[in-house]
Design a protein around this motif. Sequence first.
Motif, PDB file in Angstrom:
ATOM      1  N   PRO A 170      11.468   5.102  -7.120  1.00  0.00           N
ATOM      2  CA  PRO A 170      11.823   3.830  -6.461  1.00  0.00           C
ATOM      3  C   PRO A 170      10.597   3.022  -6.058  1.00  0.00           C
ATOM      4  O   PRO A 170      10.612   1.791  -6.125  1.00  0.00           O
ATOM      5  CB  PRO A 170      12.626   4.288  -5.232  1.00  0.00           C
ATOM      6  N   SER A 171       9.528   3.683  -5.658  1.00  0.00           N
ATOM      7  CA  SER A 171       8.296   2.957  -5.341  1.00  0.00           C
ATOM      8  C   SER A 171       7.663   2.383  -6.597  1.00  0.00           C
ATOM      9  O   SER A 171       7.078   1.300  -6.570  1.00  0.00           O
ATOM     10  CB  SER A 171       7.294   3.881  -4.648  1.00  0.00           C
ATOM     11  N   PHE A 214       8.085  14.940  -7.797  1.00  0.00           N
ATOM     12  CA  PHE A 214       7.305  13.814  -7.267  1.00  0.00           C
ATOM     13  C   PHE A 214       7.523  12.555  -8.100  1.00  0.00           C
ATOM     14  O   PHE A 214       7.539  11.447  -7.559  1.00  0.00           O
ATOM     15  CB  PHE A 214       5.821  14.164  -7.130  1.00  0.00           C
ATOM     16  N   TYR A 220       0.800  -1.225   0.000  1.00  0.00           N
ATOM     17  CA  TYR A 220       0.000   0.000   0.000  1.00  0.00           C
ATOM     18  C   TYR A 220       0.836   1.279   0.000  1.00  0.00           C
ATOM     19  O   TYR A 220       0.521   2.212  -0.746  1.00  0.00           O
ATOM     20  CB  TYR A 220      -0.999   0.006   1.167  1.00  0.00           C
ATOM     21  N   PRO A 221       1.916   1.360   0.794  1.00  0.00           N
ATOM     22  CA  PRO A 221       2.717   2.595   0.717  1.00  0.00           C
ATOM     23  C   PRO A 221       3.261   2.839  -0.696  1.00  0.00           C
ATOM     24  O   PRO A 221       3.228   3.970  -1.184  1.00  0.00           O
ATOM     25  CB  PRO A 221       3.852   2.345   1.716  1.00  0.00           C
ATOM     26  N   HIS A 251       0.419   6.322  -7.112  1.00  0.00           N
ATOM     27  CA  HIS A 251      -0.782   7.139  -7.325  1.00  0.00           C
ATOM     28  C   HIS A 251      -0.405   8.623  -7.431  1.00  0.00           C
ATOM     29  O   HIS A 251      -0.903   9.338  -8.289  1.00  0.00           O
ATOM     30  CB  HIS A 251      -1.711   6.905  -6.133  1.00  0.00           C
ATOM     31  N   VAL A 252       0.480   9.065  -6.560  1.00  0.00           N
ATOM     32  CA  VAL A 252       0.941  10.460  -6.614  1.00  0.00           C
ATOM     33  C   VAL A 252       1.670  10.722  -7.933  1.00  0.00           C
ATOM     34  O   VAL A 252       1.503  11.776  -8.552  1.00  0.00           O
ATOM     35  CB  VAL A 252       1.844  10.793  -5.410  1.00  0.00           C
ATOM     36  N   PHE A 268       1.880   1.766  -3.437  1.00  0.00           N
ATOM     37  CA  PHE A 268       0.726   2.127  -4.258  1.00  0.00           C
ATOM     38  C   PHE A 268       0.446   3.618  -4.173  1.00  0.00           C
ATOM     39  O   PHE A 268       0.232   4.293  -5.182  1.00  0.00           O
ATOM     40  CB  PHE A 268      -0.524   1.339  -3.832  1.00  0.00           C
ATOM     41  N   GLN A 269       0.449   4.149  -2.947  1.00  0.00           N
ATOM     42  CA  GLN A 269       0.139   5.579  -2.803  1.00  0.00           C
ATOM     43  C   GLN A 269       1.190   6.437  -3.493  1.00  0.00           C
ATOM     44  O   GLN A 269       0.883   7.475  -4.076  1.00  0.00           O
ATOM     45  CB  GLN A 269      -0.012   5.958  -1.328  1.00  0.00           C
ATOM     46  N   ASP A 270       2.446   6.015  -3.437  1.00  0.00           N
ATOM     47  CA  ASP A 270       3.484   6.770  -4.140  1.00  0.00           C
ATOM     48  C   ASP A 270       3.245   6.742  -5.644  1.00  0.00           C
ATOM     49  O   ASP A 270       3.352   7.770  -6.329  1.00  0.00           O
ATOM     50  CB  ASP A 270       4.873   6.192  -3.817  1.00  0.00           C
ATOM     51  N   MET A 273      11.184  11.429  -6.961  1.00  0.00           N
ATOM     52  CA  MET A 273      11.281  10.899  -5.598  1.00  0.00           C
ATOM     53  C   MET A 273      10.598   9.558  -5.446  1.00  0.00           C
ATOM     54  O   MET A 273      11.066   8.690  -4.719  1.00  0.00           O
ATOM     55  CB  MET A 273      10.653  11.891  -4.622  1.00  0.00           C
ATOM     56  N   PHE A 274       9.449   9.395  -6.106  1.00  0.00           N
ATOM     57  CA  PHE A 274       8.660   8.181  -5.896  1.00  0.00           C
ATOM     58  C   PHE A 274       8.960   7.091  -6.922  1.00  0.00           C
ATOM     59  O   PHE A 274       8.367   6.016  -6.865  1.00  0.00           O
ATOM     60  CB  PHE A 274       7.165   8.521  -5.899  1.00  0.00           C
TER      61      PHE A 274
END
Lengths: 478, 478, 478
Positions: A248-249, A242, A73-74, A80-81, A76-78, A245-246
């Motif tokens: 990697p997610s 953004f 989930y973490p 999503h952003v 996923f939210q990244d 930074m994200f």
Amino acid sequence: MGAVQSFREMCDRPKNTNVRLSLPAVCIVWQTAMIILFGVFIRYNEESDTHWVEYKKENNIPSDIENDFYFRYPSFQDVHVMIFVGFGFLMTFLKRYSFGAVGFNFLIAAFGLQWALLMQGWFHSLDYTDGKIKIGVENLINADFCVAGCLIAYGAVLGKVSPVQLMVLTLFGITLFAVEEYIILDLIHARDAGGSMVIHTFGGYYGLSISWMLYRPNLDQSSRLQGSVYHSDLFAMIGTLFLWMFWPSFNSAITDHGDGQHRAAINTYLALASTVLTTVAVSSLFQKHGKLDMVHIQNSTLAGGVAVGTAAEFMLMPYGSLIVGFCCGILSTLGYIYLTPFMEKYMKIQDTCGIHNLHAMPGVIGGIVGAITAAAASESVYGAEGLINTFDFEGEFKNMVPTKQGGHQAAGLCVAICFGIGGGILVGFILRLPIWGDPADDNCFDDEPYWEVSHRSQYQVSYRMNSRYLKIVRVQLI
Amino acid sequence: MGAVQSFREMCDRPKNTNVRLSLPAVCIVWQTAMIILFGVFIRYNEESDTHWVEYKKENNIPSDIENDFYFRYPSFQDVHVMIFVGFGFLMTFLKRYSFGAVGFNFLIAAFGLQWALLMQGWFHSLDYTDGKIKIGVENLINADFCVAGCLIAYGAVLGKVSPVQLMVLTLFGITLFAVEEYIILDLIHARDAGGSMVIHTFGGYYGLSISWMLYRPNLDQSSRLQGSVYHSDLFAMIGTLFLWMFWPSFNSAITDHGDGQHRAAINTYLALASTVLTTVAVSSLFQKHGKLDMVHIQNSTLAGGVAVGTAAEFMLMPYGSLIVGFCCGILSTLGYIYLTPFMEKYMKIQDTCGIHNLHAMPGVIGGIVGAITAAAASESVYGAEGLINTFDFEGEFKNMVPTKQGGHQAAGLCVAICFGIGGGILVGFILRLPIWGDPADDNCFDDEPYWEVSHRSQYQVSYRMNSRYLKIVRVQLI
Amino acid sequence: MGAVQSFREMCDRPKNTNVRLSLPAVCIVWQTAMIILFGVFIRYNEESDTHWVEYKKENNIPSDIENDFYFRYPSFQDVHVMIFVGFGFLMTFLKRYSFGAVGFNFLIAAFGLQWALLMQGWFHSLDYTDGKIKIGVENLINADFCVAGCLIAYGAVLGKVSPVQLMVLTLFGITLFAVEEYIILDLIHARDAGGSMVIHTFGGYYGLSISWMLYRPNLDQSSRLQGSVYHSDLFAMIGTLFLWMFWPSFNSAITDHGDGQHRAAINTYLALASTVLTTVAVSSLFQKHGKLDMVHIQNSTLAGGVAVGTAAEFMLMPYGSLIVGFCCGILSTLGYIYLTPFMEKYMKIQDTCGIHNLHAMPGVIGGIVGAITAAAASESVYGAEGLINTFDFEGEFKNMVPTKQGGHQAAGLCVAICFGIGGGILVGFILRLPIWGDPADDNCFDDEPYWEVSHRSQYQVSYRMNSRYLKIVRVQLI
């Protein structure tokens, strides 16, 4: 020949950007279709259903924390952003197309993720016992990924199409994506955790082909709007950062639990860091006075993330990631300097955001890096179990070996390119129909046709001071 | 004496801001060095390597969820946002230096984190069996932390240095940081989870000392640009809020699993909330008509997060956190009102972002709070095991007691200050060399020397209406 | 009658917006009170206290990962972003009230969360053995939720009140919220994971009632400022998107571990996607030339998240979520087009941000959806254990059945509406006292009374080109 001629003529009629009927109709009808299809097909999977309590007991799962939700989930939210703020704001750089950038990105992503849940569900998550698609957090991530392919394509046609065209582009894009992904990942058994091939190569060539089909010879009539202003460049940096930074997610979101996610995040983090330095170097080196160009900083700094997408979960090694980032920063920036003008002039491809340099080319590099890294894999580096886990040499593919896997990776890359170009030409043909409400050549890169824009402060006045009086040089609508 | 004289003269030659050779050279050469050093030294650790499957079995780890990735990755991403969006956008407040703020922040952070992985790795993560540094998610967090020290220093010299100088500042800053951190945490055995001493005190004094060395007596020639415009203040609030919101993750990112991370997050959350109220109070009280000053809201509201950095993992108690935040909001805001002008006028320290009020002073307070809280720790409050866990009274430090730990904390604070001031003077001396391409005194706080800036809409026109006609008062380049 | 008359007169005295004494006094005194109350009442709970090591052993908890921190902290941070960046930037759309939007939002949220920890703590987390409130990450989330109610109310009075009034609004808002929440969740035993009733319905009607009490008949004197400019609309989109993206975390933050959080996130994700399409459809359909209105895109796209708040944790089914989102996008957008002007004209409710359309109405819909979904729950869908888990049919409520639960849900909704309207009228009455420093009718929607605003670039010039010369049409302060 006559048919082509009359099609050409039909396409060249005066433009009408009124989408008052077509846009609401498409939104309402397609959303209604989604509801019906979801009603027939989509249910919760065993980890998001209330039967989880019983499932847990039956499968001796010791704790709720083992629910996939907590693994993904973490990330996923990244992701999503990245989809909504990252892609959306990255495209706000134009001085008068920021509403369209962030708003249409929002619209097509919101539609695309629903359609992606269905399309990917039929291929990957269909429960054959009851004919239902069972969804959980991993499906949400994959839907966001699928949408990313279409948002990349949007970058190529930014400012030149109507929202209805974008909806069509998305409908077909998601469909093609799901088929292509099934072929590459399931049939060919290529690995592509971060989607260098499946997302970026496909999305890039899909968008470029559409842009080629929609070539506007008189686009220079809108050139006054095809640039940035100071604050629009800053808004775009929100998107850039953004995404950066994200990333990697993004590359680790659906890799294996444990070391898979861990390693993918590290590799991506490093590749991106390396890209920033070479982007700055090339941007400075190729500009007069060594000044940096915001276009490069906004875009090429991200190329490393694209290019480690496939190999991020492999034992690429930290220095390997740095090398990939190093090369991509250079190539992507050079692409903005030389390739984009070349493609516009000689190949009739007008690529507003330069997606060739940010997605298509780095995506191909990523596919190649993945193929080489896979082919070079060995038990001594991965460990016996690690090799099987990482490349999923199980079931039907039990007898696979790394060298052969390298070949499959290369095959996957070819499929992505073919689907991108073929699909783009097909969809571009459809989008040339004169029914979609796209703007005229002198009305591109402008929010005015599709948005209620406050008419205040929209004049740009150029002055020149002449000893003691002021000469007004130019007054221009911006 | 003659040498000093000629050095002075050399430094006072007319400025040339062309970095077309130096910036690309530094970026390419240093990035290449990183690749080589990473190739020689850096490998995945046991949790990010494919051998994790076997490692898990050997160590009876029941589930992938025990991989440190799942304990720390969400916090890592929050810290990552603070570094790139938080610090980057916080510095965009100047009307014409937003590209430099967010862009150079991006550049030096991307370089710094690579160098930090090496420097910190040699001190902390070297595997003596094979001479390799083994990295995992905790190393990434620590690298971001290390970078934060340099970004703080950037705040003091914002708008007055060239990107090449910033790269040098970062190279030395990271090096000094790693040494200082090793002394404070490992040799002295001070605890500093959120880096009040290690990051903020060091970074603050490092930047202030550099700024002192680079004092520009004629900086008022750039005063027309040393202010904000309405929207640049809003961009800065993006930075402020992401720093403020994610600070609980910053202070808890590398604390102990379980209660350690939990408590650090709670303490930071509370301290920051308290700071906002006292910042608003003092800002309103000391301005004419009680109007709030955006500078205070953007900066002083964060001081509480700095000041609980050390003690966040201790049993500071919720009310203790509130008290720390209460005091820091007041002191930091008063610092902006009285201390920054005083330092500029009498101490020749030009501190663009006021890092003394946001980092240096709250960092020192944080160190003192940490020392007091540690000295006051007792088994009755912490529990026997809790005390040992929290302060790591194990191995070599088995016989440590809280009062002594308090002394060690204070010693750590002194080391941070000394490294900051000493290192800053040294690096400032190097940065005064006339080879770095820094801007002239009348050309500071301006993106124009280092960025391709669109020349449109850059005139600022002031009007006054006089009955029925318009008088143009001033036309000014902005 | 005479008293009402003299109260009216007292309220109509000339306005003085100087808050130089009242604002600092309120901030310092209330913050001091918080410190004292926290000192008396608030302690760490067993998961954030250093005794966790012992607690873990005593309760046979196998790993630190079972600490609630790891279940909820990522969601907490997402909620935190929604509160400070989401709500804050959503309200920056006005051309000259962006500082007030994001700054006062920051102030009242920072105060509110402290007061919420106390108020909610007394009702929910009081440890009767020692009379202390024990807090952990779930309390932080609940405090943020509680604050959301007040921030919603702020939306109705945006630009028309002083910061001191907002502090009073928050003090009473939090108090009322905690009581209302206790009645709805504990006494009535309604379920409301995402707070459709508890947060949005209450907050919406609370704000609307206050706005009704503070009705300004001459507000059109500020109409020049009651609109957006191009970039203020983009800043608002930052708020919109962070609310939209993180809403799945909002609705799942405090639901049951495992399937509860998982399902709530999926339902919210889907409802929001559906809302975007119908919002776009209605916005385009009801505007001249089919142009989209930024107000709708910024606000109505979020209505689906509000409306699945209650039912998100139930077996609403994916298509159910889509249907809820579908309806809310339509209703909310129609609300902006027809209802907001109607309410201003005929009901004397001036609702700056249109919170009726974004929070109050979708909140009520959410309450109704929740009641229906609960009433329709069955063992065949939920499983025997799943039904008990989801609706918490345990302890005192062991004999509860779904149909009855549906009735309780409806009762909860009524309580939320009553508290909102009643509380709003009461607080509105207090806020009409002429001691709070609110702006005059011709001075609303302006940062100037409460913020040091740079006076540059604040003239807006309208031109018209007439053959070869320029006619200046209007010069206006913005």
